[in-house]
Design a protein around this motif. Sequence first.
Motif, PDB file in Angstrom:
ATOM      1  N   ILE A  79      34.201  15.869   5.152  1.00  0.00           N
ATOM      2  CA  ILE A  79      33.520  15.451   6.378  1.00  0.00           C
ATOM      3  C   ILE A  79      34.305  14.157   6.884  1.00  0.00           C
ATOM      4  O   ILE A  79      34.361  13.948   7.993  1.00  0.00           O
ATOM      5  CB  ILE A  79      32.048  15.138   6.473  1.00  0.00           C
ATOM      6  CG1 ILE A  79      31.610  14.118   5.750  1.00  0.00           C
ATOM      7  CG2 ILE A  79      31.254  16.539   6.387  1.00  0.00           C
ATOM      8  CD1 ILE A  79      30.347  13.632   6.000  1.00  0.00           C
ATOM      9  N   ASN A 101      31.005  26.241   8.108  1.00  0.00           N
ATOM     10  CA  ASN A 101      31.820  24.949   8.567  1.00  0.00           C
ATOM     11  C   ASN A 101      32.948  24.626   7.812  1.00  0.00           C
ATOM     12  O   ASN A 101      33.104  23.431   7.323  1.00  0.00           O
ATOM     13  CB  ASN A 101      30.523  23.864   8.606  1.00  0.00           C
ATOM     14  CG  ASN A 101      29.773  24.071   9.750  1.00  0.00           C
ATOM     15  OD1 ASN A 101      30.168  24.531  10.986  1.00  0.00           O
ATOM     16  ND2 ASN A 101      28.500  24.245   9.647  1.00  0.00           N
ATOM     17  N   ILE A 120      31.485  18.800   9.918  1.00  0.00           N
ATOM     18  CA  ILE A 120      30.056  18.410  10.302  1.00  0.00           C
ATOM     19  C   ILE A 120      29.695  18.439  11.795  1.00  0.00           C
ATOM     20  O   ILE A 120      28.367  18.417  11.991  1.00  0.00           O
ATOM     21  CB  ILE A 120      29.614  17.006   9.641  1.00  0.00           C
ATOM     22  CG1 ILE A 120      27.997  16.870   9.368  1.00  0.00           C
ATOM     23  CG2 ILE A 120      30.381  15.816  10.243  1.00  0.00           C
ATOM     24  CD1 ILE A 120      27.660  16.267   8.136  1.00  0.00           C
ATOM     25  N   HIS A 121      30.862  18.382  12.587  1.00  0.00           N
ATOM     26  CA  HIS A 121      30.477  18.548  14.134  1.00  0.00           C
ATOM     27  C   HIS A 121      30.923  19.875  14.588  1.00  0.00           C
ATOM     28  O   HIS A 121      30.983  20.141  15.768  1.00  0.00           O
ATOM     29  CB  HIS A 121      31.217  17.269  14.781  1.00  0.00           C
ATOM     30  CG  HIS A 121      30.671  16.098  14.436  1.00  0.00           C
ATOM     31  ND1 HIS A 121      29.643  15.492  14.423  1.00  0.00           N
ATOM     32  CD2 HIS A 121      31.613  15.045  13.667  1.00  0.00           C
ATOM     33  CE1 HIS A 121      29.489  14.237  14.184  1.00  0.00           C
ATOM     34  NE2 HIS A 121      30.628  13.903  13.681  1.00  0.00           N
ATOM     35  N   GLY A 122      30.981  20.965  13.818  1.00  0.00           N
ATOM     36  CA  GLY A 122      31.306  22.273  14.319  1.00  0.00           C
ATOM     37  C   GLY A 122      32.920  22.096  14.597  1.00  0.00           C
ATOM     38  O   GLY A 122      33.626  21.543  14.372  1.00  0.00           O
ATOM     39  N   TYR A 128      29.155  25.888  17.272  1.00  0.00           N
ATOM     40  CA  TYR A 128      28.784  26.512  16.147  1.00  0.00           C
ATOM     41  C   TYR A 128      28.991  28.094  15.956  1.00  0.00           C
ATOM     42  O   TYR A 128      28.665  28.666  15.314  1.00  0.00           O
ATOM     43  CB  TYR A 128      27.243  26.226  15.628  1.00  0.00           C
ATOM     44  CG  TYR A 128      26.322  26.745  16.555  1.00  0.00           C
ATOM     45  CD1 TYR A 128      25.926  28.246  16.865  1.00  0.00           C
ATOM     46  CD2 TYR A 128      25.395  26.092  17.390  1.00  0.00           C
ATOM     47  CE1 TYR A 128      25.035  28.791  17.595  1.00  0.00           C
ATOM     48  CE2 TYR A 128      24.421  26.347  18.110  1.00  0.00           C
ATOM     49  CZ  TYR A 128      24.080  27.779  18.206  1.00  0.00           C
ATOM     50  OH  TYR A 128      23.071  28.461  19.155  1.00  0.00           O
ATOM     51  N   THR A 155      31.866  23.098   4.512  1.00  0.00           N
ATOM     52  CA  THR A 155      30.900  21.881   4.859  1.00  0.00           C
ATOM     53  C   THR A 155      31.962  20.737   5.262  1.00  0.00           C
ATOM     54  O   THR A 155      31.284  19.771   5.707  1.00  0.00           O
ATOM     55  CB  THR A 155      30.235  21.373   3.557  1.00  0.00           C
ATOM     56  OG1 THR A 155      31.283  20.847   2.583  1.00  0.00           O
ATOM     57  CG2 THR A 155      29.591  22.350   2.570  1.00  0.00           C
ATOM     58  N   SER A 206      25.838  21.790  11.165  1.00  0.00           N
ATOM     59  CA  SER A 206      26.474  20.832  11.873  1.00  0.00           C
ATOM     60  C   SER A 206      25.932  20.318  13.075  1.00  0.00           C
ATOM     61  O   SER A 206      24.641  20.841  13.249  1.00  0.00           O
ATOM     62  CB  SER A 206      27.937  21.680  12.398  1.00  0.00           C
ATOM     63  OG  SER A 206      27.464  22.316  13.488  1.00  0.00           O
ATOM     64  N   THR A 207      26.330  19.304  13.621  1.00  0.00           N
ATOM     65  CA  THR A 207      25.660  18.580  14.763  1.00  0.00           C
ATOM     66  C   THR A 207      25.826  19.564  15.999  1.00  0.00           C
ATOM     67  O   THR A 207      25.124  19.294  16.762  1.00  0.00           O
ATOM     68  CB  THR A 207      26.247  17.362  14.892  1.00  0.00           C
ATOM     69  OG1 THR A 207      27.718  17.456  15.332  1.00  0.00           O
ATOM     70  CG2 THR A 207      26.242  16.547  13.719  1.00  0.00           C
ATOM     71  N   ARG A 259      28.084  14.740   2.580  1.00  0.00           N
ATOM     72  CA  ARG A 259      27.529  15.122   4.071  1.00  0.00           C
ATOM     73  C   ARG A 259      26.051  14.817   4.116  1.00  0.00           C
ATOM     74  O   ARG A 259      25.339  15.071   5.105  1.00  0.00           O
ATOM     75  CB  ARG A 259      27.999  16.522   4.367  1.00  0.00           C
ATOM     76  CG  ARG A 259      27.162  17.547   3.799  1.00  0.00           C
ATOM     77  CD  ARG A 259      27.363  19.118   4.082  1.00  0.00           C
ATOM     78  NE  ARG A 259      28.157  19.250   5.283  1.00  0.00           N
ATOM     79  CZ  ARG A 259      27.690  19.813   6.565  1.00  0.00           C
ATOM     80  NH1 ARG A 259      26.358  19.688   6.590  1.00  0.00           N
ATOM     81  NH2 ARG A 259      28.505  20.089   7.529  1.00  0.00           N
TER      82      ARG A 259
END
Length: 442
Positions: free
Chosen positions: A280, A67, A73-75, A52, A70, A419-420, A258
């Motif tokens: 994403i 991100n 989503i996983h950085g 992140y 957008t 993000s995750t 997302r």
Amino acid sequence: MTSKPAGSRYLEDDSRAASLFNQAQTVLPGGNTRQSVWTSPRPTYAVSGQGYRVTDADGDSRIDFVNNYTSLIHGHANHRIAAAVQEQLSEGTAFGLPTPWEIELASLLAERVDSIEQVRFTNSGSEAVMMAVKVARAFTGRSRIAKFEGCYHGAYDAVEVSQAPGPDQWGPVEEPNAVPFYPGHPGVSDVTVLQFNDIENSVRLIERDADTLAAVVIDPLPQRAGLMPAEPEFLQAMRDVTRKHGILLIFDEVMSFRLAKGGVQSLLGGDPDLTTIAKIIGGGFPVGAIGGRADVLDYFSPSRTGPKLPHAGTFNGNPVTMIAGLTAMQMMTDAEYERLSQLGDRVRNEGNAMFQRLGVDWQLTGLSNMFRLHPNTRQLRNYRDAWRDADETRRANAIYHELMARGVMLTPDGMGNISTAMDDAAVDELLSALESAVHAVD
Ligand SMILES: Cc1ncc(COP(=O)(O)O)c(C=O)c1O
């Protein structure tokens, strides 16, 4: 270069950012090749990202709530996506043939989204929206579209109408003006402009133009218009009036896909005929897709007899994007969507409670894992409500740089997303930076 946790070196005239920006101005118009990454007096320049955090050319490291608008989503540099892509890079990056992975990603989308029977891939969200509008025209034999004031749907003429009009251009709320986006903009009068979340006027204008309307295009959580969710009864009214008149309902979920495993439509309803998706589903690579009713998308079928809409694209469904997207989407389990949504709730609930406690004129809107900061406390339902006057614009610009100085990156207009790679610690850092930034601005 060692990275430091926060700072504003990019604002100093002897910074690496200043030198890069000077160079950029000689070869890129205004030093820019992407409007959304422009900030005054200059942007900072990214050199690397991990999880992140992003590190800029001056060595400052920040939490990245942008991100890439957008899409990540996983950085950054997620190791599973990187490994999958790496493997494909040595097997070939693009072929003049279809590959198995486009079938797998299309199947995943069709399984997850109730309204999606089939899928067509493109290389960007703009292209997806453009092709969705075109296929709606081919299917209905009509050419007009309706869209909502202040809503962004990418770089296609028909949807750029009234993308960012100022108050002097709006016209009456009962019948907003169709405003050109640039000099020479064609087809402006072929677009019916509607007010978001306004059932009565929108239904009346759609019924007035019903005979010539191919589609109504809606983003149920429009970021540029303020990131206020469409009210479910409004989406239902749009569904009912379009169905009644044989007009296609297109949801633009390029960003808002997302928010949930079944897209924003699974949260707010609406049952669209077509949905445009991007960001994403490319796992960090350029992508777009149109999903929806098989009888509509059949116009793209090369073996269709009768009228059709041929659609090519050199990189449509290319294996690198498909594999990255498939890997990214497979990692988005129900539990991950839930976790991201809870972190988004924390940002909005704790942020708004903090603003109230401090008695400052700020608020956060949004839904699930997306949020947006506004320099006011009035009730917001549409683009006009969210319009910033000169003082609000000054405060919004100032807080962007104050947050950057405190190691937190939102978009210049105040949007952020989770993000995750993030956890409660990232949200704690955001909230604490926000508290000290609002003091610095007001
Ligand atoms: C709602 C919406 N539609 C369309 C687009 C255009 O997508 P792209 O930038 O991939 O062309 C965007 C981009 O941010 C978007 O947010």
